[in-house]
Design an enzyme around this catalytic site. Sequence first.
Site, mmCIF file in Angstrom:
data_model
loop_
_atom_site.group_PDB
_atom_site.id
_atom_site.type_symbol
_atom_site.label_atom_id
_atom_site.label_comp_id
_atom_site.label_asym_id
_atom_site.label_seq_id
_atom_site.Cartn_x
_atom_site.Cartn_y
_atom_site.Cartn_z
ATOM 1 N NE ARG A 64 -2.853 3.002 0.658
ATOM 2 C CZ ARG A 64 -4.284 3.671 0.836
ATOM 3 N NH1 ARG A 64 -5.176 2.681 0.959
ATOM 4 N NH2 ARG A 64 -4.299 4.774 0.778
ATOM 5 N NE ARG A 90 -8.172 2.241 -4.706
ATOM 6 C CZ ARG A 90 -8.642 1.102 -4.684
ATOM 7 N NH1 ARG A 90 -8.642 0.520 -3.382
ATOM 8 N NH2 ARG A 90 -8.736 0.288 -5.775
ATOM 9 C CB ILE A 91 -8.402 6.511 2.454
ATOM 10 C CG1 ILE A 91 -9.991 6.169 2.710
ATOM 11 C CG2 ILE A 91 -7.879 7.436 3.857
ATOM 12 C CD1 ILE A 91 -10.891 7.388 2.841
ATOM 13 C CB THR A 107 -17.579 16.667 -3.908
ATOM 14 O OG1 THR A 107 -17.588 15.616 -4.763
ATOM 15 C CG2 THR A 107 -17.036 17.824 -4.684
ATOM 16 C CG HIS A 108 -19.826 12.883 1.066
ATOM 17 N ND1 HIS A 108 -19.291 11.579 1.212
ATOM 18 C CD2 HIS A 108 -20.754 12.824 1.964
ATOM 19 C CE1 HIS A 108 -19.923 10.591 1.651
ATOM 20 N NE2 HIS A 108 -21.011 11.179 2.291
ATOM 21 C CB ALA A 141 -5.429 12.216 8.039
ATOM 22 N N GLY A 142 -9.098 11.959 7.814
ATOM 23 C CA GLY A 142 -10.164 11.065 8.394
ATOM 24 C C GLY A 142 -10.914 10.880 7.075
ATOM 25 C CG ASP A 144 -16.386 11.466 3.374
ATOM 26 O OD1 ASP A 144 -15.735 12.153 2.461
ATOM 27 O OD2 ASP A 144 -17.249 10.458 3.355
#
Length: 188
Positions: A64, A90-91, A107-108, A141-142, A144
């Site tokens: 990763r 992807r985070i 965006t969410h 880093a979280g 959303d």
Amino acid sequence: MRIVVLVSGTGSNLQAVIDAGESGELDVEIAAVGADREGTYGVERSAAAGIDTFVVNFRSYAERRDWDDALRGKVASYEPDLVLSSGFMRIVDERFIKLFEGRYVNTHPALLPSFPGAHGVRDALAYGVKVTGATVMIADAGVDTGPILAQAPVAILDDDTEATLHERIKVEERRLLVETLAKLAAGG
Ligand code: GRF
């Protein structure tokens, strides 16, 4: 304002940014569009529009961390003022967030902090809320959790499915995104 856009899918938000750039509504230069997988329509439509594209395929990396290094390096090589996640599923790791701190916009399809995660539309429907919407935020880093830049409400209709609701949310999401990018381009 130079931007790099990251996509995992069709990139209709990205298309709204391309269109707004072409019509003069938005003063941005799309330096490149990148994806985490092969065969996305987002990359295809960007290439067709003459935009530089790249793929850093998540599945090609055993570790990763190596994928994170490759993605960060590739995006940084375009020296963007801002990085936009346009349905990038992807985070990214803290090193990416740190390098582009306050400059990674996402965006969410829900009114955060309600319904974060990969299924914001489905989760809002399942919960039974009557109003949901779209959010534009700075990614941290979280998942959303970053500072919210703009939001727009969308009413849920009795006969909505996940697909019909998502389509109406995306209309607002695209409008809000272009508006927010225009403000960032003008005012920093
Ligand atoms: C958007 O609703 C985004 O918020 C969500 O996935 C959708 C991406 O759509 N994560 P598109 O690829 O821009 O068409």
